[in-house]
Scaffold this motif. Structure first.
Motif, PDB file in Angstrom:
ATOM      1  N   ALA A 444     -31.670   9.029  -9.930  1.00  0.00           N
ATOM      2  CA  ALA A 444     -31.213   9.597 -11.201  1.00  0.00           C
ATOM      3  C   ALA A 444     -30.152  10.667 -10.985  1.00  0.00           C
ATOM      4  O   ALA A 444     -29.278  10.869 -11.843  1.00  0.00           O
ATOM      5  N   SER A 445     -30.209  11.356  -9.857  1.00  0.00           N
ATOM      6  CA  SER A 445     -29.212  12.411  -9.593  1.00  0.00           C
ATOM      7  C   SER A 445     -27.801  11.848  -9.556  1.00  0.00           C
ATOM      8  O   SER A 445     -26.836  12.559  -9.849  1.00  0.00           O
ATOM      9  N   ALA A 446     -27.658  10.571  -9.194  1.00  0.00           N
ATOM     10  CA  ALA A 446     -26.338   9.943  -9.176  1.00  0.00           C
ATOM     11  C   ALA A 446     -25.887   9.522 -10.564  1.00  0.00           C
ATOM     12  O   ALA A 446     -24.730   9.125 -10.741  1.00  0.00           O
ATOM     13  N   LEU A 447     -26.790   9.600 -11.554  1.00  0.00           N
ATOM     14  CA  LEU A 447     -26.466   9.176 -12.918  1.00  0.00           C
ATOM     15  C   LEU A 447     -26.367  10.353 -13.880  1.00  0.00           C
ATOM     16  O   LEU A 447     -26.249  10.159 -15.095  1.00  0.00           O
ATOM     17  N   ALA A 461     -37.578  11.314 -14.627  1.00  0.00           N
ATOM     18  CA  ALA A 461     -37.662  10.501 -13.409  1.00  0.00           C
ATOM     19  C   ALA A 461     -38.870  10.916 -12.572  1.00  0.00           C
ATOM     20  O   ALA A 461     -39.588  10.071 -12.024  1.00  0.00           O
ATOM     21  N   LEU A 462     -39.117  12.210 -12.496  1.00  0.00           N
ATOM     22  CA  LEU A 462     -40.255  12.711 -11.724  1.00  0.00           C
ATOM     23  C   LEU A 462     -41.594  12.322 -12.340  1.00  0.00           C
ATOM     24  O   LEU A 462     -42.578  12.123 -11.625  1.00  0.00           O
ATOM     25  N   LEU A 463     -41.625  12.180 -13.655  1.00  0.00           N
ATOM     26  CA  LEU A 463     -42.901  12.014 -14.354  1.00  0.00           C
ATOM     27  C   LEU A 463     -43.143  10.604 -14.891  1.00  0.00           C
ATOM     28  O   LEU A 463     -44.232  10.343 -15.412  1.00  0.00           O
ATOM     29  N   LEU A 543     -32.575   6.354 -17.027  1.00  0.00           N
ATOM     30  CA  LEU A 543     -33.890   6.340 -16.385  1.00  0.00           C
ATOM     31  C   LEU A 543     -34.276   4.926 -15.979  1.00  0.00           C
ATOM     32  O   LEU A 543     -34.846   4.707 -14.893  1.00  0.00           O
ATOM     33  N   THR A 544     -33.973   3.951 -16.829  1.00  0.00           N
ATOM     34  CA  THR A 544     -34.298   2.559 -16.515  1.00  0.00           C
ATOM     35  C   THR A 544     -33.606   2.111 -15.232  1.00  0.00           C
ATOM     36  O   THR A 544     -34.225   1.475 -14.368  1.00  0.00           O
ATOM     37  N   GLU A 545     -32.336   2.421 -15.113  1.00  0.00           N
ATOM     38  CA  GLU A 545     -31.596   2.028 -13.908  1.00  0.00           C
ATOM     39  C   GLU A 545     -32.131   2.748 -12.677  1.00  0.00           C
ATOM     40  O   GLU A 545     -32.342   2.135 -11.625  1.00  0.00           O
ATOM     41  N   ALA A 546     -32.380   4.057 -12.793  1.00  0.00           N
ATOM     42  CA  ALA A 546     -32.886   4.820 -11.648  1.00  0.00           C
ATOM     43  C   ALA A 546     -34.246   4.310 -11.206  1.00  0.00           C
ATOM     44  O   ALA A 546     -34.521   4.172 -10.002  1.00  0.00           O
ATOM     45  N   ASP A 547     -35.121   4.014 -12.165  1.00  0.00           N
ATOM     46  CA  ASP A 547     -36.462   3.514 -11.859  1.00  0.00           C
ATOM     47  C   ASP A 547     -36.386   2.179 -11.126  1.00  0.00           C
ATOM     48  O   ASP A 547     -37.078   1.951 -10.127  1.00  0.00           O
ATOM     49  N   ALA A 548     -35.533   1.290 -11.605  1.00  0.00           N
ATOM     50  CA  ALA A 548     -35.422  -0.028 -10.979  1.00  0.00           C
ATOM     51  C   ALA A 548     -34.840   0.079  -9.571  1.00  0.00           C
ATOM     52  O   ALA A 548     -35.327  -0.568  -8.635  1.00  0.00           O
TER      53      ALA A 548
END
Length: 819
Positions: A444-447, A461-463, A543-548
């Motif tokens: 997520a930091s990159a987004l 993202a953390l939770l 968040l969806t992209e970071a999670d995936a």
């Protein structure tokens, strides 16, 4: 020759007797764990000593030595026997015959045997050539025969190891790295190799070898227990499978768990992961210390030659309040007082991650022992430091693990304990739940440049999977937990509601995009109703992209990304509606109006600093976020270059801008004749470290900056040359965009970039160079991210033409990308 072993077994047990005794020991269940391993080693010692005595009597110049795992007394039920027949070379024929009489009974029982026959000189020479042989000999233990010969071997091998350590330790680390690349991380694998994977028994043995070198030592807290637990699991694996295996296969985990008296395979894996995490962290700390010692040894002779002797004191460079860098690590400043500073652990962690440096384990241990708990809700600084830590990219992982090793994470976030080391029995996932959450924050930091609220993205993202520690749907459980955590760490109710929505619906976009008909209006409408607002949709998309991406390579693809992007565009169009104009500015407070009038009458800047401890004025709504630092109010007669001048002066004085607003205030007609416009700046600032400068000094420098006699760019360049910034993390590139239809009266230019000293000064200079006027601005620093909006006009006070607006945005982005 020296004397012989005093041990005198009357008659070694027959093979059948040993086999029966061994079987009873392994099946009775009266002894388990270390007592059983020690008893098995002692039983085997007695049998082999009996064989030795029966074959050789009491010879001098030959001894039987246990090495490797057997030497350590760590015999699992199916472990092989590592044996060395050591001799003085006086009668090779007799030694060969003795070897046959020892090895064949072992093979007859079906036991695996790793054996060798060597003189002392041959053993030392082989050890010098083969690192694995040398490691085995470090655990040499006398079993039978000439005790003096065994003692001489141990003495010589340890001396050789310590003398050769500067050369052999890098080789040992390289072997471990190669093994980790092949076998993976024990603490994340669903079918781990207990011995060979990183954080396994082989690494624990390597740490013993490092300690024996006297160059460095591993953190000992929990290390022996972690090693013991992995050995217990291997014992149960051998007994349940009847094979000499170290791989904990899926189909055998329930049986191994039952052998250990555990509830199920998940509990087993979690305990294995916890042990592996302790060993991995100890390895990281130990190898870092080895590297530091070896570098120090390489540099010291040259320094002594240059400086004429004397002890070199490591340089300490400040990073944040109470936090300094020393010798490549982040440590506490001498004046730091953890017992009085509950934010210190988060501040130190954020500073370490931002600098790309490891946290000293001694500093973490001191903070864990002495820091009192944070109040509820957290102060704003603590929340900001958490966001900064989460937004630091890849270095976040190592720093987070350092905090977790001393229990600080569970103290800061009690709900973390339920997901810590929790396995995920899903082939798509490559991490445990807790590590997946941190990996999602890294992604997520990159987004963060793609959202207006990077702080909410990083905390979400953390939770987002925090509910996996509870029964039922983890998204439903997580929604409740996220709302509670958000309130605890100091977010206002509106932000807490957004966070809980993101956690509740973190799977919504990808599930809908891949499983539903996007041409069906009901599909788009249902997503819009769940998300609620355009800003929440923007956060959920990131968040969806970071999670995936954090899940594993199979969870995200260009195809999935395009489907989700299409859904987001359709939902965004439905939510867009009529975009509201720029909100009308609030009426000035009495203090703001007083400063504006004084600035107009004196013709120069007027400023006031208001400490954070003072009461919040009535104009601020209840529940407003707690301000950071102090409030800095500045009033300046309307003129050009005010923004870069003010921002530059603050950067020169090492003041960090947390929030900033600039607007034009027209004074009442009874105050002025003609143009009564004054620029009013309402900023929140905090010192990087140390105390704030006096208001009089700030004003004096601001006067010089406005009249051109203060060379701000030169001062900043001079300071950067004297104290170059550390490379640290590789931040995402800045992003500058024009917000379409955001205002009817001005053009809105949005800037999202990594916060850095002088950033706002550079933006102001670039806007001045572009020939635009800043009508108003809204600047905020969220963790390490600057999120700024500038309402700009032409000199005539009109919005910029579309082409000009795009050119200004591109020029500003190029300026910020330049080093």
């Amino acid at each position: 020759m020296t004397g012989t072993d005093e041990r005198t077994p009357a008659e070694g047990p027959e093979p059948g007797g040993y086999a029966a005794a061994r079987l009873r020991l392994l099946t009775e269940g009266a002894r388990t764990g270390p007592p059983r391993r020690a008893a098995l080693a002692e039983l085997t010692d007695d049998w082999l000593a009996g064989l030795f005595t029966a074959a050789a009597g009491r010879p001098q110049g030959v001894s039987l030595v246990a090495v490797g795992g057997y030497g350590r007394g760590e015999l699992s039920p199916r472990s092989d026997l590592d044996l060395l027949l050591l001799h003085d070379g006086s009668d090779p024929t007799a030694v060969a015959a003795l070897a046959d009489r020892l090895w064949y009974p072992v093979w007859d029982l079906g036991l695996d045997l790793d054996h060798s026959v060597r003189t002392l000189a041959e053993a030392r020479r082989t050890a010098g050539e083969d690192l694995k042989v040398q490691l085995g000999l470090l655990d040499a233990r006398h079993v039978a025969g000439d005790l003096g010969l065994t003692t001489a071997l141990r003495t010589a091998v340890l001396a050789d190891w310590r003398n050769q350590a500067p050369r052999r330790l890098p080789e040992l680390k390289e072997l471990g790295d190669e093994r980790a690349a092949r076998q993976g991380e024990l603490r994340f694998l669903l079918e781990p190799d207990l011995k060979e994977a990183r954080g396994g028994l082989r690494d624990a043995t390597a740490l013993r070898a490092v300690a024996a070198s006297w160059l460095a030592d591993a953190p000992r807290e929990g290390l022996a227990e972690a090693r013991r637990h992995l050995l217990d699991v291997r014992d149960a694996l051998h007994l349940s499978t009847g094979r000499a295996t170290d791989r904990l296969a899926l189909q055998e985990q329930d049986q191994v768990a039952a052998e250990l008296g555990l509830l199920d395979a998940d509990v087993l894996l979690r305990q294995v992961y916890e042990a592996a995490r302790v060993i991995s962290y100890a390895g990281d700390v130990t190898w870092r210390e080895v590297g530091r010692v070896l570098r120090s040894r390489a540099v010291r002779p040259r320094l002594r030659a240059m400086l004429g002797g004397g002890r070199q004191v490591a340089e300490r460079s400040p990073l944040a309040e109470g936090v300094v860098e020393q010798d490549g690590e982040v440590v506490l400043a001498r004046a730091a007082r953890p017992e009085r500073d509950p934010v210190l652990p988060l501040r130190a962690a954020a500073a370490a991650a931002q600098a790309g440096l490891p946290l000293s384990p001694y500093a973490v241990r001191r903070m864990a022992a002495g820091t009192r708990p944070l109040p509820t809700p957290w102060p704003a600084e603590a929340r900001e430091q958490l966001v900064t830590l989460l937004g630091s990219g890849r270095p976040t992982v190592e720093v987070w693990e350092a905090l977790e090793a001393e229990g600080l994470i569970s103290r800061l976030l009690p709900d973390w304990e339920r997901v810590r080391c929790r396995p995920q029995r899903n082939a798509v996932h490559v991490w445990t739940v807790d590590r997946h959450l941190i990996e999602t924050a890294v992604r997520a930091s990159a987004l963060t440049r793609h959202v207006h609220r990077p702080d909410l993205l990083l905390v979400a993202a953390l939770l987002h999977d925090i509910g996996k520690g509870w029964p039922g749907d983890h998204s439903v459980a997580g929604e409740i937990i996220a709302k509670d955590v958000a309130a605890r760490i100091g977010f206002d109710p509106e932000d807490a509601a957004v966070l809980s929505t993101l956690v509740r619906h973190h799977l919504l976009l990808v599930d809908t995009a891949t499983r539903r008909d996007l041409d069906d209006p009901a599909t788009v409408r249902s997503v819009a109703e769940a998300v609620g607002t355009q800003s929440t949709l923007e956060l959920l998309h990131a968040l969806t992209e970071a999670d995936a991406l954090a899940t594993g390579p199979a969870a995200w693809s260009a195809w999935r990304g395009s489907l989700v992007g299409d859904l987001v565009r359709r939902v965004g169009a439905l939510l867009a509606g009529e975009v509201p104009d720029e909100p009308a500015p609030a009426a000035p407070t009495a203090e703001q109006e007083r400063l504006a009038i004084e600035a107009f009458r004196t013709g120069g800047p007027v400023l006031a600093l208001r400490a954070r401890s003072e009461p919040v004025p009535a104009e601020e709504p209840p529940g407003a976020p707690e301000p950071l630092g102090v409030e800095l109010l500045i009033a300046v007669p309307d003129q050009t270059a005010v923004l870069p001048a003010v921002a530059g002066v603050l950067a020169v004085h090492r003041l960090t801008v947390r929030t900033a607003e600039l607007r034009t205030l027209r004074l009442p007609e009874d105050v002025h004749d003609g143009d009564g416009s004054v620029l009013l700046l309402d900023w929140r600032v905090a010192a990087e470290y140390g105390s704030l400068p006096e208001a009089a000094r700030l004003r004096a420098d601001l006067v010089r900056a406005l009249d051109g006699s203060l060379d701000i760019a030169g001062r900043l360049a001079e300071r950067d040359a004297a104290y170059p910034r550390r490379r640290g993390l590789l931040a995402p590139p800045p992003r500058v965009t024009v917000a379409p239809a955001a205002s009817h009266h001005a053009t809105v230019i949005e800037v999202r970039a990594q916060d850095a000293p002088g950033l706002l000064h550079r933006i102001g200079m670039a806007l001045e160079k572009a020939g635009v006027r800043v009508r108003s601005m809204h600047v905020s620093t969220l963790g390490a991210n600057a999120v700024d909006a500038f309402y700009v006009t032409t000199g005539a006070g009109e919005p910029l033409p579309a082409g000009d607006a795009g050119s200004v945005a591109r020029a500003l982005e190029e300026t910020l990308r330049a080093p």
